[in-house]
Design a protein around this motif. Structure first.
Motif, short mmCIF file in Angstrom:
data_model
loop_
_atom_site.label_atom_id
_atom_site.label_comp_id
_atom_site.label_asym_id
_atom_site.label_seq_id
_atom_site.Cartn_x
_atom_site.Cartn_y
_atom_site.Cartn_z
N ASP A 1 0.82 -1.22 0.00
CA ASP A 1 0.00 0.00 0.00
C ASP A 1 0.85 1.26 0.00
N LYS A 2 1.88 1.27 0.84
CA LYS A 2 2.72 2.46 0.95
C LYS A 2 3.39 2.79 -0.37
N GLU A 3 3.90 1.76 -1.06
CA GLU A 3 4.55 1.97 -2.35
C GLU A 3 3.53 2.44 -3.40
N LEU A 4 2.33 1.83 -3.35
CA LEU A 4 1.29 2.18 -4.32
C LEU A 4 0.89 3.64 -4.19
N TYR A 5 0.60 4.08 -2.95
CA TYR A 5 0.18 5.45 -2.74
C TYR A 5 1.31 6.43 -3.03
N LYS A 6 2.54 6.02 -2.72
CA LYS A 6 3.68 6.88 -3.01
C LYS A 6 3.82 7.09 -4.51
N LYS A 7 3.67 5.99 -5.27
CA LYS A 7 3.75 6.11 -6.73
C LYS A 7 2.61 6.96 -7.27
N LEU A 8 1.40 6.75 -6.73
CA LEU A 8 0.24 7.53 -7.19
C LEU A 8 0.45 9.01 -6.94
N PHE A 9 0.83 9.36 -5.72
CA PHE A 9 0.93 10.78 -5.38
C PHE A 9 2.16 11.43 -6.00
N THR A 10 3.16 10.63 -6.38
CA THR A 10 4.27 11.20 -7.14
C THR A 10 3.77 11.74 -8.48
N ILE A 11 2.78 11.04 -9.05
CA ILE A 11 2.17 11.50 -10.31
C ILE A 11 1.09 12.54 -10.04
N CYS B 1 -4.68 9.52 -25.81
CA CYS B 1 -3.22 9.42 -25.71
C CYS B 1 -2.82 8.69 -24.43
N ASN B 2 -3.51 8.99 -23.32
CA ASN B 2 -3.20 8.33 -22.05
C ASN B 2 -3.52 6.84 -22.09
N VAL B 3 -4.65 6.48 -22.71
CA VAL B 3 -5.06 5.07 -22.77
C VAL B 3 -3.96 4.24 -23.43
N LEU B 4 -3.52 4.67 -24.61
CA LEU B 4 -2.48 3.93 -25.33
C LEU B 4 -1.08 4.23 -24.80
N GLY B 5 -0.80 5.51 -24.57
CA GLY B 5 0.54 5.91 -24.18
C GLY B 5 0.98 5.31 -22.86
N ALA B 6 0.08 5.27 -21.86
CA ALA B 6 0.46 4.74 -20.54
C ALA B 6 0.82 3.27 -20.63
N GLN B 7 0.05 2.51 -21.42
CA GLN B 7 0.35 1.08 -21.52
C GLN B 7 1.62 0.83 -22.33
N ALA C 1 -1.72 19.21 -25.47
CA ALA C 1 -1.35 17.89 -26.00
C ALA C 1 0.02 17.48 -25.48
N TYR C 2 0.93 18.44 -25.42
CA TYR C 2 2.28 18.12 -24.93
C TYR C 2 2.27 17.84 -23.43
N PHE C 3 1.49 18.61 -22.68
CA PHE C 3 1.38 18.33 -21.24
C PHE C 3 0.88 16.91 -21.01
N GLY C 4 -0.05 16.45 -21.86
CA GLY C 4 -0.60 15.11 -21.71
C GLY C 4 0.47 14.04 -21.83
N ILE C 5 1.32 14.13 -22.83
CA ILE C 5 2.34 13.10 -23.03
C ILE C 5 3.43 13.20 -21.97
N MET C 6 3.70 14.40 -21.49
CA MET C 6 4.73 14.58 -20.46
C MET C 6 4.34 13.88 -19.16
N LYS C 7 3.05 13.89 -18.84
CA LYS C 7 2.59 13.23 -17.61
C LYS C 7 2.77 11.72 -17.67
N ILE C 8 2.63 11.16 -18.87
CA ILE C 8 2.81 9.72 -19.04
C ILE C 8 4.28 9.35 -18.94
N CYS C 9 5.14 10.19 -19.49
CA CYS C 9 6.56 9.85 -19.67
C CYS C 9 7.44 10.34 -18.53
N ILE D 1 -2.94 6.60 -15.15
CA ILE D 1 -1.56 6.35 -15.54
C ILE D 1 -0.99 5.15 -14.79
N VAL D 2 -1.23 5.08 -13.46
CA VAL D 2 -0.69 3.97 -12.66
C VAL D 2 -1.29 2.64 -13.09
#
Length: 446
Positions: free
Chosen positions: A3-13, A67-73, A145-153, A295-296
């Motif tokens: 849980d701690k790792e999961l929430y840490k990863k989530l809130f990092t994003i 973009c998020n649907v395909l890009g994140a995977q 559009a660029y902000f969107g891809i930056m969040k994934i990457c 994204i997660v």
């Protein structure tokens, strides 16, 4: 994943995304606050004219969601070449629609304003705003559009920095151009519009600078015009089209709220615009969580971690309810302060007091539904259910009820406003039932 790792990863994003949403919503707040010092008509006109930017955001948010649907995977799968192609597709459609909105606002501003209100002064002021702000739509198409891809990457922090600096610049230019500080001309409502254009240009220049320095994914310009990967293009359309229909259906319904309130008088428009701005500011964390969850979970599903994704989904649902309830409490706590700071007519002040209470409970349902419909379902490519759910809820239930209440039964403004806050709660049973079927848990990469 613990849980701690999961929430840490989530809130990092989530943290940079939520902060970016928060900063962006401050622009609307500064527009309302500063224009409110001029006169209530300027505030109301800018609020109604802002609905055009809202409608445009439905398009680019759909393109970014696809973009998020395909890009994140694919990013989770470490297929960076395909991620570049996804960015090119997203940019192609975002710029195209941005250009259409820019031309529309330049050529037909007053005709567009008559969709939202029949008040001649609001139409005139709104027309001035739209013609001045027109260029911002195509510029926003590029930057968003660029902000969107930056969040994934793994560049969410950088996108937040650029977006936040742009907001600070926008608010500063609002002050200088609305009131004519120092050498700047006093432009009133046109100054707020010009400040928006300058802020979007600031974003684009900053993005180009960091892109050329290799700090974020490159834009393959040639792919925007000629992309030979027809299978990826079909996948992008497959997952984006339902999101776009969902966005247009939902956003069109929300825009109808403004159309309904716009015909109930300037007091109703002013109060509703302030309540909506406050709700958007406080909801920044909720929307950031929805984006982060997508994204997660998308990364998990791209790596075939389906069982872990199911467990994480349950934790994210509970988290969204907690965040939503906390956000409602914050709105209630802020209400007395806002009523003292904002200068409105006595009738508008009365409306605002109770609309803030409605915003407090509305945000709970919004937090839950945005996390599930906007984050979890699209993470696994399930973009159709949200479209059906939102369109049916708004266009078959809430909008007809609102129109009947306002124009046929002629109920008081607050009764109409209450009816227009029911949409998030009407769809919760169907959303939760679909969630527990787990059809959204799948890997969609090729």
């Amino acid at each position: 994943m613990k849980d701690k790792e999961l929430y840490k990863k989530l809130f990092t994003i989530v943290a940079p995304i939520a902060f970016q949403y928060f900063m962006a919503s401050l622009v609307s707040a500064s527009d309302a606050f500063m224009l409110g010092f001029l006169d209530q008509d300027s505030l109301s006109a800018s609020s109604l004219a802002g609905q055009v930017a809202f409608v445009f955001s439905l398009f680019f948010m759909a393109f970014i969601s696809g973009c998020n649907v395909l890009g994140a995977q694919y990013w989770g799968k470490k297929d960076h070449k395909t991620v570049d192609k996804v960015l090119a597709l997203t940019m192609r459609y975002s710029l195209l629609v941005g250009a259409v909105f820019t031309l529309g606002a330049l050529i037909f501003p007053q005709y567009i304003m008559r969709i939202f209100t029949n008040d001649p002064e609001l139409v005139r002021l709104g027309g001035v705003y739209l013609r001045t702000v027109a260029l911002s739509y195509v510029l926003a198409g590029f930057s968003q559009a660029y902000f969107g891809i930056m969040k994934i990457c793994d560049c969410a922090g950088l996108s937040s920095l650029i977006g936040s600096l742009s907001v600070v610049f926008n608010i500063l230019m609002n002050w200088l151009l609305i009131f004519g500080v120092g050498p700047f001309p006093e432009m009133g409502i046109a100054g707020a519009a010009l400040a928006t254009v300058l802020a979007r240009a600031f974003e684009c220049v900053f993005i180009l600078a960091v892109m050329l320095r290799g700090k974020c994914p490159p834009l393959r310009v040639g792919m925007m015009f000629v992309l030979k990967d027809s299978i990826l293009h079909k996948d992008y359309i497959k997952y984006t089209a339902p999101i776009l229909l969902n966005q247009l259906g939902w956003g069109g319904g929300v825009t109808m709220y403004s159309v309904i309130m716009g015909r109930l008088g300037s007091d109703a428009v002013a109060a509703n615009s302030i309540a909506s701005i406050v709700r958007c500011i406080i909801a920044s964390l909720c929307w950031g969580i929805a984006a982060g969850v997508g994204i997660v979970l998308g990364g998990m599903l791209g790596r075939n971690e389906t069982d872990e994704a199911k467990k994480a989904g349950g934790k994210f649902v509970r988290l969204s309810l907690i965040i939503g309830a906390g956000s409602g409490v914050v709105i209630l706590a802020l209400t007395p302060i806002i009523l003292k700071v904002i200068t409105l007519n006595p009738q508008a002040q009365y409306y605002l007091k109770y609309m803030m209470f409605m915003a407090a409970y509305y945000i709970i349902g919004n937090a839950l539904n945005s996390t599930i419909i906007g984050g979890m379902f699209p993470a696994g490519g399930d973009t159709r259910f949200g479209m059906i759910c939102d369109i049916v809820t708004l266009w078959c239930v809430v909008v007809p009820m609102g129109m009947i209440a306002a124009f046929w039964l002629k109920l008081p403004v607050l009764a109409v406003a209450f009816i227009l806050t029911l949409d998030e709660f009407v769809k919760i049973p169907a959303v939760y039932k679909h969630y527990v079927k787990y059809k959204w848990v799948k890997n969609i990469t090729r």
